[in-house]
Design a protein around this motif. Structure first.
Motif, PDB file in Angstrom:
ATOM      1  N   SER A 255       1.134   6.646  -6.817  1.00  0.00           N
ATOM      2  CA  SER A 255      -0.025   7.464  -7.188  1.00  0.00           C
ATOM      3  C   SER A 255       0.197   8.924  -6.811  1.00  0.00           C
ATOM      4  N   PHE A 256       0.958   9.193  -5.731  1.00  0.00           N
ATOM      5  CA  PHE A 256       1.280  10.566  -5.340  1.00  0.00           C
ATOM      6  C   PHE A 256       2.171  11.204  -6.399  1.00  0.00           C
ATOM      7  N   LYS A 257       3.168  10.447  -6.892  1.00  0.00           N
ATOM      8  CA  LYS A 257       4.038  10.955  -7.951  1.00  0.00           C
ATOM      9  C   LYS A 257       3.222  11.260  -9.204  1.00  0.00           C
ATOM     10  N   LYS A 258       2.294  10.378  -9.544  1.00  0.00           N
ATOM     11  CA  LYS A 258       1.467  10.574 -10.730  1.00  0.00           C
ATOM     12  C   LYS A 258       0.610  11.825 -10.571  1.00  0.00           C
ATOM     13  N   ALA A 259       0.052  12.038  -9.386  1.00  0.00           N
ATOM     14  CA  ALA A 259      -0.769  13.225  -9.134  1.00  0.00           C
ATOM     15  C   ALA A 259       0.075  14.488  -9.225  1.00  0.00           C
ATOM     16  N   GLU A 260       1.296  14.441  -8.718  1.00  0.00           N
ATOM     17  CA  GLU A 260       2.195  15.594  -8.797  1.00  0.00           C
ATOM     18  C   GLU A 260       2.539  15.913 -10.249  1.00  0.00           C
ATOM     19  N   GLU A 261       2.790  14.877 -11.048  1.00  0.00           N
ATOM     20  CA  GLU A 261       3.110  15.090 -12.461  1.00  0.00           C
ATOM     21  C   GLU A 261       1.920  15.702 -13.198  1.00  0.00           C
ATOM     22  N   GLU A 262       0.711  15.247 -12.856  1.00  0.00           N
ATOM     23  CA  GLU A 262      -0.475  15.794 -13.491  1.00  0.00           C
ATOM     24  C   GLU A 262      -0.695  17.241 -13.086  1.00  0.00           C
TER      25      GLU A 262
ATOM     26  N   VAL B 252       0.838  -1.201   0.000  1.00  0.00           N
ATOM     27  CA  VAL B 252       0.000   0.000   0.000  1.00  0.00           C
ATOM     28  C   VAL B 252       0.874   1.253   0.000  1.00  0.00           C
ATOM     29  N   LYS B 253       1.960   1.211   0.751  1.00  0.00           N
ATOM     30  CA  LYS B 253       2.865   2.357   0.803  1.00  0.00           C
ATOM     31  C   LYS B 253       3.481   2.622  -0.574  1.00  0.00           C
ATOM     32  N   VAL B 254       3.911   1.576  -1.263  1.00  0.00           N
ATOM     33  CA  VAL B 254       4.496   1.730  -2.599  1.00  0.00           C
ATOM     34  C   VAL B 254       3.456   2.262  -3.583  1.00  0.00           C
ATOM     35  N   ILE B 255       2.252   1.690  -3.561  1.00  0.00           N
ATOM     36  CA  ILE B 255       1.192   2.148  -4.459  1.00  0.00           C
ATOM     37  C   ILE B 255       0.840   3.601  -4.169  1.00  0.00           C
ATOM     38  N   SER B 256       0.766   3.962  -2.895  1.00  0.00           N
ATOM     39  CA  SER B 256       0.463   5.334  -2.513  1.00  0.00           C
ATOM     40  C   SER B 256       1.538   6.286  -3.014  1.00  0.00           C
ATOM     41  N   LYS B 257       2.783   5.884  -2.885  1.00  0.00           N
ATOM     42  CA  LYS B 257       3.892   6.722  -3.347  1.00  0.00           C
ATOM     43  C   LYS B 257       3.830   6.910  -4.857  1.00  0.00           C
TER      44      LYS B 257
END
Length: 146
Positions: free
Chosen positions: A109-116, A102-107
C-alpha cells in the motif's frame, strides 16, 4: 422495524464488513492449520529431540483422582503446563504470520501511495479551463484600468 432491517442490510453488505467476515473465516481456518502443525508435527519432533517427551502429557498433579470400585469419584486436578507450551507455540506462529502479512500489505500500500503521489494530476475539465482563462482575462483587464 423495517427501517432497522434496512439499516442492518446496508451495514452488512458494505465492502468493509464483508471483507472483515472473510478475514475472520480465513483466520479461523488458518488457526486450525497452525494448531495442527504445532501439535501433530512440531511438538512430537521437539519432544523426541528433548528425550521422548509428549508435551500434551506434561502436567503437575495437584490432587490425584480418587477411584472407588472402578469409578472415578473425584477427578484429578492438575496444571497442564505442556498444553500451555503447545498453545503458546501456536500463538507465536500465528502472531508472526500475521505480522509478516501486515508488513507485506503495508509495503504494497505504501508503494501504491507513492505511485499515486508521483503521477501528475489529471488536467481539469474543459469547462474549468475555460473559466480559468476568462478569470485571467478579467484580472488582466482590471489591472490595466488601474
Amino acid at each position: 422495524m423495517k427501517k432497522t432491517l434496512e439499516e442492518f442490510k446496508a451495514f452488512a453488505l458494505r465492502g468493509n464488513v464483508v471483507d472483515m467476515a472473510v478475514g475472520i473465516i480465513i483466520g479461523g481456518a488458518f488457526g486450525k492449520i497452525v494448531s495442527s502443525l504445532v501439535s501433530d508435527i512440531l511438538m512430537p519432533v521437539l519432544g523426541l529431540l528433548i528425550g521422548g517427551i509428549h508435551f500434551n502429557e506434561l502436567k503437575f498433579v495437584i490432587k490425584s483422582a480418587v477411584v472407588e470400585g472402578g469409578k472415578v469419584v473425584s477427578p484429578e486436578v492438575s496444571v497442564n503446563y505442556g498444553n500451555f507450551i503447545q498453545v503458546t507455540v501456536d500463538f507465536v506462529i500465528i502472531a508472526f504470520s500475521i505480522f509478516v502479512l501486515v508488513k507485506v500489505i503495508s509495503k504494497l500500500s505504501f508503494k501504491k501511495a507513492e505511485e499515486e503521489k508521483a503521477a501528475p494530476p489529471p488536467p481539469p475539465p474543459a469547462n474549468v479551463q475555460l473559466l480559468t482563462e476568462i478569470r485571467d482575462i478579467l484580472k488582466d483587464g482590471q489591472a490595466k484600468k488601474e
